[in-house]
Design a protein around this motif. Structure first.
Motif, PDB file in Angstrom:
ATOM      1  N   ARG A 191       3.862 -15.918  -4.799  1.00 41.75           N
ATOM      2  CA  ARG A 191       2.451 -16.273  -4.971  1.00 41.75           C
ATOM      3  C   ARG A 191       1.551 -15.329  -4.177  1.00 41.75           C
ATOM      4  NH1 ARG A 191       4.840 -21.526  -5.146  1.00 41.75           N
ATOM      5  NH2 ARG A 191       4.527 -21.909  -2.917  1.00 41.75           N
ATOM      6  N   ARG A 192       2.035 -14.924  -2.997  1.00 41.28           N
ATOM      7  CA  ARG A 192       1.268 -13.919  -2.247  1.00 41.28           C
ATOM      8  C   ARG A 192       1.315 -12.564  -2.957  1.00 41.28           C
ATOM      9  NH1 ARG A 192       4.108 -16.334   2.112  1.00 41.28           N
ATOM     10  NH2 ARG A 192       5.526 -14.526   2.203  1.00 41.28           N
ATOM     11  N   GLY A 193       2.457 -12.265  -3.578  1.00 39.80           N
ATOM     12  CA  GLY A 193       2.631 -10.989  -4.252  1.00 39.80           C
ATOM     13  C   GLY A 193       1.747 -10.813  -5.471  1.00 39.80           C
ATOM     14  N   MET A 194       1.251 -11.911  -6.019  1.00 40.12           N
ATOM     15  CA  MET A 194       0.366 -11.804  -7.174  1.00 40.12           C
ATOM     16  C   MET A 194      -0.887 -11.000  -6.833  1.00 40.12           C
ATOM     17  SD  MET A 194       0.766 -15.641  -8.777  1.00 40.12           S
ATOM     18  CE  MET A 194       2.413 -16.266  -9.140  1.00 40.12           C
ATOM     19  N   ALA A 195      -1.359 -11.121  -5.613  1.00 37.70           N
ATOM     20  CA  ALA A 195      -2.542 -10.367  -5.198  1.00 37.70           C
ATOM     21  C   ALA A 195      -2.226  -8.886  -5.017  1.00 37.70           C
ATOM     22  CB  ALA A 195      -3.100 -10.944  -3.904  1.00 37.70           C
ATOM     23  N   GLN A 196      -0.949  -8.538  -4.831  1.00 38.98           N
ATOM     24  CA  GLN A 196      -0.563  -7.145  -4.694  1.00 38.98           C
ATOM     25  C   GLN A 196      -0.393  -6.492  -6.062  1.00 38.98           C
ATOM     26  OE1 GLN A 196       3.003  -7.443  -2.359  1.00 38.98           O
ATOM     27  NE2 GLN A 196       1.923  -7.918  -0.459  1.00 38.98           N
ATOM     28  N   TYR A 197       0.227  -7.215  -6.998  1.00 37.97           N
ATOM     29  CA  TYR A 197       0.439  -6.663  -8.339  1.00 37.97           C
ATOM     30  C   TYR A 197      -0.823  -6.707  -9.188  1.00 37.97           C
ATOM     31  CZ  TYR A 197       5.529  -6.363  -7.869  1.00 37.97           C
ATOM     32  OH  TYR A 197       6.800  -6.012  -7.493  1.00 37.97           O
ATOM     33  N   ALA A 198      -1.683  -7.689  -8.914  1.00 42.41           N
ATOM     34  CA  ALA A 198      -2.920  -7.817  -9.687  1.00 42.41           C
ATOM     35  C   ALA A 198      -4.056  -8.170  -8.725  1.00 42.41           C
ATOM     36  CB  ALA A 198      -2.768  -8.891 -10.766  1.00 42.41           C
ATOM     37  N   PRO A 199      -4.503  -7.202  -7.924  1.00 42.89           N
ATOM     38  CA  PRO A 199      -5.534  -7.480  -6.912  1.00 42.89           C
ATOM     39  C   PRO A 199      -6.767  -8.124  -7.537  1.00 42.89           C
ATOM     40  CG  PRO A 199      -4.625  -5.266  -6.630  1.00 42.89           C
ATOM     41  CD  PRO A 199      -4.096  -5.778  -7.927  1.00 42.89           C
ATOM     42  N   PRO A 200      -7.207  -9.269  -7.013  1.00 37.98           N
ATOM     43  CA  PRO A 200      -8.328  -9.972  -7.652  1.00 37.98           C
ATOM     44  C   PRO A 200      -9.671  -9.276  -7.507  1.00 37.98           C
ATOM     45  CG  PRO A 200      -7.627 -11.108  -5.649  1.00 37.98           C
ATOM     46  CD  PRO A 200      -6.622 -10.045  -5.910  1.00 37.98           C
ATOM     47  N   THR A 201      -9.845  -8.451  -6.478  1.00 35.09           N
ATOM     48  CA  THR A 201     -11.122  -7.755  -6.262  1.00 35.09           C
ATOM     49  C   THR A 201     -10.852  -6.323  -5.821  1.00 35.09           C
ATOM     50  OG1 THR A 201     -11.295  -8.308  -3.906  1.00 35.09           O
ATOM     51  CG2 THR A 201     -12.164  -9.933  -5.477  1.00 35.09           C
ATOM     52  N   ARG A 202     -11.903  -5.508  -5.825  1.00 34.35           N
ATOM     53  CA  ARG A 202     -11.766  -4.132  -5.358  1.00 34.35           C
ATOM     54  C   ARG A 202     -11.441  -4.096  -3.861  1.00 34.35           C
ATOM     55  NH1 ARG A 202     -13.350  -0.149  -8.639  1.00 34.35           N
ATOM     56  NH2 ARG A 202     -13.762   1.243  -6.865  1.00 34.35           N
ATOM     57  N   LEU A 203     -11.904  -5.097  -3.111  1.00 33.20           N
ATOM     58  CA  LEU A 203     -11.568  -5.175  -1.690  1.00 33.20           C
ATOM     59  C   LEU A 203     -10.068  -5.381  -1.509  1.00 33.20           C
ATOM     60  CD1 LEU A 203     -12.283  -5.299   1.306  1.00 33.20           C
ATOM     61  CD2 LEU A 203     -12.777  -7.764   0.999  1.00 33.20           C
ATOM     62  N   HIS A 204      -9.499  -6.298  -2.285  1.00 33.62           N
ATOM     63  CA  HIS A 204      -8.056  -6.524  -2.216  1.00 33.62           C
ATOM     64  C   HIS A 204      -7.295  -5.243  -2.563  1.00 33.62           C
ATOM     65  CE1 HIS A 204      -9.249 -10.792  -2.398  1.00 33.62           C
ATOM     66  NE2 HIS A 204      -8.078 -11.047  -1.839  1.00 33.62           N
ATOM     67  N   LEU A 205      -7.784  -4.535  -3.566  1.00 32.60           N
ATOM     68  CA  LEU A 205      -7.141  -3.280  -3.974  1.00 32.60           C
ATOM     69  C   LEU A 205      -7.185  -2.262  -2.837  1.00 32.60           C
ATOM     70  CD1 LEU A 205      -5.869  -1.497  -6.153  1.00 32.60           C
ATOM     71  CD2 LEU A 205      -8.170  -0.982  -6.974  1.00 32.60           C
ATOM     72  N   TRP A 206      -8.333  -2.128  -2.201  1.00 30.11           N
ATOM     73  CA  TRP A 206      -8.483  -1.182  -1.100  1.00 30.11           C
ATOM     74  C   TRP A 206      -7.571  -1.551   0.066  1.00 30.11           C
ATOM     75  CZ3 TRP A 206     -10.258  -1.701   3.974  1.00 30.11           C
ATOM     76  CH2 TRP A 206     -10.492  -0.500   4.647  1.00 30.11           C
ATOM     77  N   LEU A 207      -7.518  -2.833   0.409  1.00 32.20           N
ATOM     78  CA  LEU A 207      -6.667  -3.279   1.516  1.00 32.20           C
ATOM     79  C   LEU A 207      -5.195  -3.022   1.212  1.00 32.20           C
ATOM     80  CD1 LEU A 207      -8.409  -6.654   2.444  1.00 32.20           C
ATOM     81  CD2 LEU A 207      -8.376  -4.557   3.805  1.00 32.20           C
ATOM     82  N   SER A 208      -4.802  -3.228  -0.041  1.00 33.75           N
ATOM     83  CA  SER A 208      -3.418  -2.973  -0.433  1.00 33.75           C
ATOM     84  C   SER A 208      -3.069  -1.496  -0.277  1.00 33.75           C
ATOM     85  CB  SER A 208      -3.195  -3.423  -1.876  1.00 33.75           C
ATOM     86  OG  SER A 208      -1.876  -3.145  -2.291  1.00 33.75           O
TER      87      SER A 208
END
Length: 377
Positions: free
Chosen positions: A337-354
């Motif tokens: 469930r945590r990995g879902m944000a890594q494979y499909a980042p919900p926002t550009r901020l999440h993408l940048w942090l990844s």
């Protein structure tokens, strides 16, 4: 009719995937007779890449399939993270994958793993067959099959996947938890590159691993409001539409045997009732986001065999097995469930942090810390 006092116990296993074949093989090692019934008309020969990590690697060794898998191993490879147009963004070295996966790991295609299990098991397999009805008493299970036959067994194992009919028959309700994502994966018949290319954008990921003929595959996932509508479109049309601005992904030919489904987990309150038990995705689907599906399938089969071999009655052995394995499954489901944000980042901020996290982990000191943390798990 069978009973536990007979010299050779019999198991009927529903599903000829990794969990079903591994369970059959493990039980046979302890002298069980096994029958596998499979809805599909024949074995599936392709599929996506799977990792046998730590306990999964150990289970594969105990099951005796490592010699068959070794020539099929894909190894560790370097990944290039790219922009949507395919231009490079950053390189993730193979050393990072080694640190993340740990020392005991084997990466193979799902079809190769199933073939290794199939070739080693002595189970009778009836393809194009399903379970029509099932009832049990304290000494056996009576199973009526779609081919008109009636079979009796000491144990029935439902290893028929996330959409398990055995689970529905056993507990009445479906304990599948659906998420707003779909996932697609398939082997590539042709490859003219060497390495992995990954695009991660807001709400989606496309990855192509090209390691030569019969050693290449593609993986896609994306967030969507209506997964059922995406499935109705069909994999080729849905993937082309979702990745229309990612040329290297949208241009791939999608084969007929593509894996394409919504992302779901199975959270069942228990995995067995009497002499009937669920295994693999039918019991605990962790999703592809967890990266441990094949490992849990092999580990589950191996530890189930050990529990049944330890003595005592079958229902008690099944309960003991679940008590032992469920904490590991629960951890992997949470990680997925945590990995879902890594494979499909919900926002550009999440993408940048990844991306910043990946860049940090490429540093030798951080990579060593990750390796030590993995070793302690």
């Amino acid at each position: 009719m069978t009973s536990e006092t007979t010299t050779q116990k019999r198991a009927i296993i529903v599903g000829a995937g990794i969990a079903g074949l591994a369970t059959a093989l493990r039980l046979e090692q302890d002298g069980w007779r096994t029958l596998i019934v499979e809805r599909a008309p024949a074995r599936r020969s392709s599929g996506y890449m799977v990792n046998l990590i730590g306990p999964g690697y150990d289970a594969a060794e105990r099951l005796g399939i490592l010699p068959a898998l070794a020539p099929k191993a894909l190894g560790i490879f370097t990944t290039v993270l790219v922009h949507a147009d395919g231009s490079p963004k950053m390189t993730v070295p193979s050393a990072l994958a080694e640190a993340a996966l740990g020392p005991r790991v084997l990466t193979v295609f799902r079809g190769d793993l199933e073939a290794a299990l199939h070739d080693r098991t002595g189970a009778e397999i009836r393809f194009g067959t399903t379970v029509s009805a099932m009832d049990q008493d304290p000494s056996s299970v009576r199973v009526q099959l779609s081919d008109g036959t009636v079979e009796h067994a000491d144990l029935v194992v439902g290893a028929d996947g996330v959409h398990s009919r055995t689970r529905s028959m056993l507990f009445g309700d479906d304990f599948r938890v659906d998420f707003p994502y779909v996932v697609g994966a398939f082997a590539l018949s042709e490859s003219d590159h060497n390495g992995a290319t990954t695009f991660i954008g807001t709400g989606r990921t496309a990855a192509v691993v090209e390691l030569g003929p019969a050693r290449s595959s593609a993986f896609f996932t994306y967030r969507c409001a209506d997964p059922a509508a995406e499935l109705a479109l069909g994999p080729a049309a849905a993937l082309r539409e979702a990745f229309a601005d990612v040329p290297f992904a949208a241009s791939l030919p999608v084969p007929d045997d593509v894996y394409f489904d919504r992302v779901s987990q199975v959270v069942a309150p228990r995995w067995s009732s009497g002499r009937v038990v669920l295994a693999g995705d039918a019991a605990w689907c962790v999703t592809l986001f967890a990266g441990h599906g094949a490992t849990l399938a092999l580990t589950g089969a191996d530890t189930l065999g050990a529990a049944l071999a330890s003595g005592g009655d079958i229902p008690a052995a099944l309960a003991s097995w679940e008590d032992t394995l469920r904490p590991q499954v629960t951890r992997r489901q949470r990680a997925a469930r945590r990995g879902m944000a890594q494979y499909a980042p919900p926002t550009r901020l999440h993408l940048w942090l990844s991306e910043m996290t990946m860049r940090a982990v490429t540093l030798p000191l951080v990579r060593d810390l990750v390796r030590r943390a993995i070793a302690r798990q």
